[in-house]
Design a protein around this motif. Structure first.
Motif: not given
Lengths: 275, 236
Positions: B12-13, B28-29, B62-64, B206-209
């Protein structure tokens, strides 16, 4: 888990320190043989060659002792760094073990080797001094066997503590000192990881910084009881001052060791960033 | 089985920043149980960073990230079998000693399975790693990882840098040791070689899904193979 970690840390680490310690034993034995040999007993007042040879042998003996001790420390640092923060760290840090177990296991194994090396260095020096005293006919082996317990008794009288207690305190101090030395190395490596680049150089810098701070803090802790007691006691109360010094040193070492262990563990747990 | 227990990994984030570089960006995955999933994306887009955070080798900025509902730690590490893109075994160690090591530390490790696979590869158990070729070392490492009965297998570039015959062996090993209740997350950019074994794909950019979908979806909805679809969406 700690038992398993100890087992593998010991297996992976024992060879080099064992070789270094074996080397120390060999040079000590050679030293004793040489000191007791007729060659060493020859009068060198007329021969520059014999004089220089003796000087050189003594010089190299001291160098080897220092080099052996330093090599152990460097090896411990390299093993810890490689096993946790380089490629090997991909295995170490994915084992189902708590970071405190990983650090404690390496701390115990490394401390044992520092302790063994320290004991060997002391025994080596004592053996050579004894051999030299015998060669110079200042004492016989029997004299030394009588003198050592006497000397020990004098120390016990001076401090006004029973002999077994002094032995226990000395053993405890030696163990504590070994662990503190290892923890200074481990925590420096952990702190070096806070740098985004040049982490080894960072660890080295932290080591120097920590060494200076710890020496300063340790001296301060050592001297506080002396300052306190010197205001209230006379020179004749030396056993109280000695006891206070020991207590201060041990308390300081325990506190510092705890702090450095906590620092090393928390950095491994909360700030692991393998490249 | 409800949805909660079906989730193996949930991010998450999730964010990771190296200095000034944003490697993983508020990702988020969700990784479900029982799938072989391809983690696909061009180099330098955050695949390995994501994997290392799952394995507990990197601390998120950050995030979890939760594995089985727990942050990376002892519990997650005992259930994840991770193959990094580098050799983590000490070169001077014997193969049999490494097997004992895995046997000691991982309750789910099957020595029998590992020995069978090593026998098939004709790797002597008393051989030291430094005497083996790079490819064989990689295979030994894969065998160790796949000999566990883990919930999640994370394989980072398992077929990069090996010859086609070795690739076939590796893929065969993965498939033959796959427990349907577990999941395999397979990071690679050699899509053609692995496309046939995948159930799902996660595209990272770019570091995102960028997208997470089944292989069937790609074939049916886009009429393309995973490789062709990858080339289309990541076209320079």
């Amino acid at each position: 888990m700690l038992k398993k970690l100890l087992k593998y840390d010991w297996i992976l680490m024992w060879r080099i320190p064992a070789m270094i310690n074996l080397f120390l034993v060999v040079i000590t034995l050679l030293g004793i043989i040489f000191l007791l040999s007729p060659a060493w007993q020859m009068d060198d007042s007329d021969s520059m060659f014999f004089f220089l040879t003796k000087m050189l042998l003594t010089f190299f003996y001291i160098i080897f002792l220092i080099a052996g001790s330093i090599t152990i420390m460097v090896y411990i640092a390299v093993r810890y760094y490689k096993n946790i923060y380089t490629d090997e760290g991909y295995l170490t840090n994915t084992l189902p073990a708590d970071p405190w177990q990983i650090v404690l296991s390496k701390l115990l194994v490394s401390s044992v080797w520092i302790l063994i090396t320290g004991i060997l260095v002391v025994l080596s020096i004592l053996s050579l001094v004894a051999a030299n005293l015998i060669t110079m006919e200042y004492a016989t082996l029997e004299d030394l066997f009588i003198a050592i317990p006497e000397l020990f008794g004098l120390i016990a009288d001076e401090i006004d503590l029973p002999g077994p207690i002094i032995i226990l305190i000395s053993i405890f101090s030696a163990i504590l000192g070994s662990m503190l030395n290892v923890l200074i190395i481990f925590s420096s490596i952990a702190l070096g990881q806070l740098f985004s680049k040049h982490r080894v150089a960072g660890a080295f810098l932290w080591y120097i910084l920590q060494y200076v701070i710890i020496q300063f803090a340790n001296n301060l802790l050592l001297n506080l009881p002396v300052v306190y007691y010197s205001e209230h006691l006379s020179y004749h109360d030396s056993e109280i001052i000695t006891r206070a010094l020991w207590s201060g040193q041990m308390l300081g070492s325990i506190l510092l060791s705890g702090l450095l262990f906590f620092l090393t563990e928390i950095l491994l747990r909360k700030n692991l960033n393998l490249e | 089985m409800n949805m909660q227990t079906n989730i193996l990994v949930e991010a998450r984030e999730l964010t990771k920043i190296y200095g000034k570089t944003l490697a993983v960006n508020q990702m988020n995955l969700v990784i479900p149980r029982g799938k072989i999933i391809g983690l696909l994306g061009p180099n330098g887009n955050g695949k390995t960073t994501l994997i290392k955070m799952m394995a507990g080798l990197l601390t998120p900025t950050s995030g979890s990230i939760l594995i089985h509902g727990y942050p990376p730690g002892v519990a997650s590490k005992s259930r994840i079998s991770y193959l990094p893109e580098r050799t983590y075994l000490q070169h001077g160690t014997k193969v049999c000693d490494i097997i004992h090591f895995f046997e000691d530390f991982y309750e789910d490790f099957s020595t029998k399975k590992a020995r069978e696979m090593l026998d098939a590869l004709q790797v002597p158990l008393d051989a030291r790693l430094k005497t083996l070729s790079k490819g064989t070392k990689e295979k030994v490492q894969l065998i160790l990882v796949m000999s566990r009965d883990a919930d999640l297998f994370i394989l980072d570039e398992p077929i990069a840098g090996v010859d086609p015959a070795a690739r076939d062996y590796i893929l065969k090993t993965i498939l033959s040791n796959y427990n349907p209740a577990a999941s395999i997350l397979l990071s690679t950019h050699l899509i053609t070689d692995i496309e046939n074994i995948l159930d799902e794909v996660i595209f990272i950019q770019n570091g995102q899904v960028l997208a997470q979908m089944t292989v069937e979806q790609i074939r049916e909805e886009h009429g393309q193979s995973v490789d062709a679809y990858f080339r289309r969406i990541f076209a320079c």
